[in-house]
Design an enzyme around this catalytic site. Sequence first.
Site, PDB file in Angstrom:
ATOM      1  N   LYS A  19       0.846  -1.190   0.000  1.00  0.00           N
ATOM      2  CA  LYS A  19       0.000   0.000   0.000  1.00  0.00           C
ATOM      3  C   LYS A  19       0.879   1.236   0.000  1.00  0.00           C
ATOM      4  CE  LYS A  19       0.472   2.106   3.358  1.00  0.00           C
ATOM      5  NZ  LYS A  19       1.667   2.772   3.997  1.00  0.00           N
ATOM      6  N   TYR A  51      -4.872   3.977   5.610  1.00  0.00           N
ATOM      7  CA  TYR A  51      -5.369   3.209   6.767  1.00  0.00           C
ATOM      8  C   TYR A  51      -6.663   3.819   7.293  1.00  0.00           C
ATOM      9  CZ  TYR A  51      -0.892   0.794   7.106  1.00  0.00           C
ATOM     10  OH  TYR A  51       0.214   0.022   6.837  1.00  0.00           O
TER      11      TYR A  51
END
Length: 378
Positions: free
Chosen positions: A138, A224
């Site tokens: 990510k 996140y």
Amino acid sequence: MKKISRRDFNSTLTKGVGGVTLMAAAPMACAMGTNQNKKKLGIALVGLGSYSTYQLAPALLETEYCYLAGIVTGTSEKEKVWASKYGIPKENIYNYQNFDEIVKNDAIDVVYVVLPNSMHADISIRAAKAGKHVICEKPMAMNVEECDAIIQACEENNVKLGIGYRLHSEPYTQEVKRLVKEKAFGSINYISADAGYRSMSDPDQWRLNKKLSGGGALMNMGVYAIQSVIYGTGENPISVAAQEYSTRPSYFKDTDETITAQFEFESGAVGNIMTSHNVRANRLFASCERGWFELDPASTYIPLAGRTSQGELNFPQESQQKLQMDDFAKHIQLNTINRVPGEMGKRDMMIVEAIYESISKGGQKVKLNFTPNYGFAG
Ligand code: NAD
């Protein structure tokens, strides 16, 4: 009799209906041979920086369905150190020039891309073309266009794609998803998620260089917080409005420091995120019809902690990376659910782009138009 390589065997098992049935019925060791490592998928880590060194490689000593079979590094001094520490044979060590030769290496089943964001798409696509399954860290890429290119390359080459969102294999996060799915506290009215840390080291690091990172806190920690509001409501957002703040402009010259964003959801729930490279924060909180739940911390490695209006949550703490990589290996071997599909990474990048768009328009609300479960696992 035609000799079947391990790769052919795996791919027959994972593609054919009969193979899936066989695999589901047979213990891994029996199905894949007796050699200890042969029953496990071979992973090659690409980029041996801090995440590979301190989290992924140690976790690969604990994994049950995969192991560290190879490395790809541009730093030749690391080759010897890693080879002797993890027993990696010379033929499984690559650099960025000879990487494409990995196509000939049956010992490598999965390429795990752990590089600065600007290099995710190139290596993921080259890995897919070499017939290797891909885990891409990510944020998935620099922009939505690159996400599409990675997804397309994996589809065209018939390989699996997962994003390095380790929390989907982690028990506190899974409990949040269960509470939401089962409406344990009724519908969600409000969700907030914060994810940030105070960046103090080298101002020339790649995370603060837009060409290499694609953006600052939002690209790094913001994903996140975006993930949290989505699994914390069980919904994709229908709009976002965002603001950017800079309190240390002399340090954050090229990338965003602190961003807040507000989300609306179809159900009527609203959400708020804060992400920063200048503020320590790590929390998810949801207020519901009949109670609340909270994770704090919500996205650190371990330990996570959480509570609800009914009491403390208490789950065993295990390496999240071990759980994540084993889940992905099982997805390949046993056709179990892909907890972190490429579409999930692309969806988050679409939200990141919408947040930057809103900021560029002075905080104007930007509509989002996802189908209800777009990017969800499965
Ligand atoms: P890092 O800076 O510690 O390591 C980066 C690696 O890339 C180094 O080995 C470096 O040599 C190599 N590299 C190759 N070309 C480079 C270049 N032009 N500039 C800088 N480095 C270059 O970074 P990291 O913390 O290991 O992060 C790598 C990736 O993993 C990032 O995409 C990051 O977002 C992701 N990450 C994910 C998690 C997670 O919890 N899922 C945690 C940390 C990092």
